[in-house]
Scaffold this motif. Sequence first.
Motif, PDB file in Angstrom:
ATOM      1  N   ALA A  41       0.848  -1.194   0.000  1.00  2.00           N
ATOM      2  CA  ALA A  41       0.000   0.000   0.000  1.00  2.00           C
ATOM      3  C   ALA A  41       0.884   1.244   0.000  1.00  2.00           C
ATOM      4  O   ALA A  41       1.940   1.268   0.637  1.00  2.00           O
ATOM      5  CB  ALA A  41      -0.914   0.011   1.225  1.00  2.00           C
ATOM      6  N   GLY A  42       0.443   2.256  -0.731  1.00  4.56           N
ATOM      7  CA  GLY A  42       1.219   3.479  -0.786  1.00  4.56           C
ATOM      8  C   GLY A  42       0.412   4.635  -1.336  1.00  4.56           C
ATOM      9  O   GLY A  42      -0.800   4.516  -1.544  1.00  4.56           O
ATOM     10  N   THR A  43       1.107   5.728  -1.547  1.00  2.00           N
ATOM     11  CA  THR A  43       0.438   6.941  -2.013  1.00  2.00           C
ATOM     12  C   THR A  43       1.146   7.532  -3.227  1.00  2.00           C
ATOM     13  O   THR A  43       2.325   7.268  -3.477  1.00  2.00           O
ATOM     14  CB  THR A  43       0.393   8.027  -0.913  1.00  2.00           C
ATOM     15  N   MET A  72       1.773  -3.906   3.803  1.00  2.00           N
ATOM     16  CA  MET A  72       0.715  -3.670   4.788  1.00  2.00           C
ATOM     17  C   MET A  72       0.998  -4.529   6.020  1.00  2.00           C
ATOM     18  O   MET A  72       1.486  -5.648   5.907  1.00  2.00           O
ATOM     19  CB  MET A  72      -0.627  -4.050   4.158  1.00  2.00           C
ATOM     20  N   GLU A  73       0.720  -4.008   7.199  1.00  3.86           N
ATOM     21  CA  GLU A  73       0.897  -4.734   8.453  1.00  3.86           C
ATOM     22  C   GLU A  73      -0.437  -5.304   8.917  1.00  3.86           C
ATOM     23  O   GLU A  73      -1.506  -4.775   8.575  1.00  3.86           O
ATOM     24  CB  GLU A  73       1.449  -3.797   9.538  1.00  3.86           C
ATOM     25  N   ASN A  74      -0.368  -6.371   9.699  1.00  8.80           N
ATOM     26  CA  ASN A  74      -1.584  -6.899  10.317  1.00  8.80           C
ATOM     27  C   ASN A  74      -2.194  -5.833  11.213  1.00  8.80           C
ATOM     28  O   ASN A  74      -1.483  -5.037  11.821  1.00  8.80           O
ATOM     29  CB  ASN A  74      -1.265  -8.147  11.151  1.00  8.80           C
ATOM     30  N   ALA A  82      -1.067   2.918   3.786  1.00 13.59           N
ATOM     31  CA  ALA A  82      -0.576   3.901   2.813  1.00 13.59           C
ATOM     32  C   ALA A  82      -0.055   5.151   3.525  1.00 13.59           C
ATOM     33  O   ALA A  82       1.033   5.656   3.202  1.00 13.59           O
ATOM     34  CB  ALA A  82      -1.676   4.253   1.823  1.00 13.59           C
ATOM     35  N   ALA A  83      -0.823   5.654   4.494  1.00 12.81           N
ATOM     36  CA  ALA A  83      -0.398   6.849   5.241  1.00 12.81           C
ATOM     37  C   ALA A  83       0.858   6.561   6.065  1.00 12.81           C
ATOM     38  O   ALA A  83       1.782   7.383   6.114  1.00 12.81           O
ATOM     39  CB  ALA A  83      -1.534   7.332   6.133  1.00 12.81           C
ATOM     40  N   ARG A  84       0.922   5.399   6.697  1.00  9.28           N
ATOM     41  CA  ARG A  84       2.090   5.035   7.516  1.00  9.28           C
ATOM     42  C   ARG A  84       3.337   4.938   6.643  1.00  9.28           C
ATOM     43  O   ARG A  84       4.396   5.456   7.005  1.00  9.28           O
ATOM     44  CB  ARG A  84       1.851   3.703   8.233  1.00  9.28           C
ATOM     45  N   GLU A  85       3.229   4.279   5.501  1.00  5.00           N
ATOM     46  CA  GLU A  85       4.389   4.148   4.613  1.00  5.00           C
ATOM     47  C   GLU A  85       4.875   5.512   4.133  1.00  5.00           C
ATOM     48  O   GLU A  85       6.073   5.747   4.023  1.00  5.00           O
ATOM     49  CB  GLU A  85       4.061   3.232   3.428  1.00  5.00           C
ATOM     50  N   THR A  86       3.961   6.427   3.863  1.00 10.63           N
ATOM     51  CA  THR A  86       4.336   7.773   3.428  1.00 10.63           C
ATOM     52  C   THR A  86       5.054   8.510   4.552  1.00 10.63           C
ATOM     53  O   THR A  86       6.066   9.181   4.318  1.00 10.63           O
ATOM     54  CB  THR A  86       3.094   8.546   2.950  1.00 10.63           C
ATOM     55  N   LEU A  87       4.578   8.348   5.765  1.00  6.08           N
ATOM     56  CA  LEU A  87       5.231   8.963   6.918  1.00  6.08           C
ATOM     57  C   LEU A  87       6.614   8.351   7.152  1.00  6.08           C
ATOM     58  O   LEU A  87       7.588   9.063   7.401  1.00  6.08           O
ATOM     59  CB  LEU A  87       4.348   8.803   8.161  1.00  6.08           C
TER      60      LEU A  87
END
Length: 187
Positions: A41-43, A72-74, A82-87
């Motif tokens: 997942a991403g943005t 993606m994490e469990n 997506a938001a976490r990966e961007t951060l």
Amino acid sequence: MNYCSHCGQPVSFTIPEGDDRPRYVCRSCGTIHYQNPIIVAGTLPTSGSRVLLCKRAIEPRKGYWTLPAGFMENGETTLQAAARETLEEACAEVALDNLYTLINLPHINQVFMIFRARLQGSFHPGPESLEVALFEEHEIPWDTLAFPTIERTLRHFFADRPQCDFPLHVSDITLEDRQRYFRGAAS
């Protein structure tokens, strides 16, 4: 997979009774070990007319440009992932818009889900990025993009942008597509 995660005994790769495809099955306890595709997942973060890209600090494709995305994490939703990966990759907060590209990669058991997003403030490289930068369309480093999923997403975006219409794009990248991409991409 060689051993059962339930009892530690050897497994066989066989079609279990009542199933239609091979799975790892424990020879001792009979546990069937299902393996399912991984969601990435991403943005596609934007600021005005520019797109944010990250230069990878890790393998695979270290030194190549990508959109912020990852596994993606469990316990999280695709939007949260997506938001976490961007951060994590760009130290950037984003306002998420629609799911924009859903790309199946059955040969590596992955599904890419990229959401359109609007940057909310500053950004800088996270631990997985060497650089983070905003690019106008004519500045995109096409020859040094990390993956075919990223190129496909960017090409859809720049084709859709003049109409301001951003529908969901669903497609597949086959093993042959991937091999063709990496033969043509800079090494």
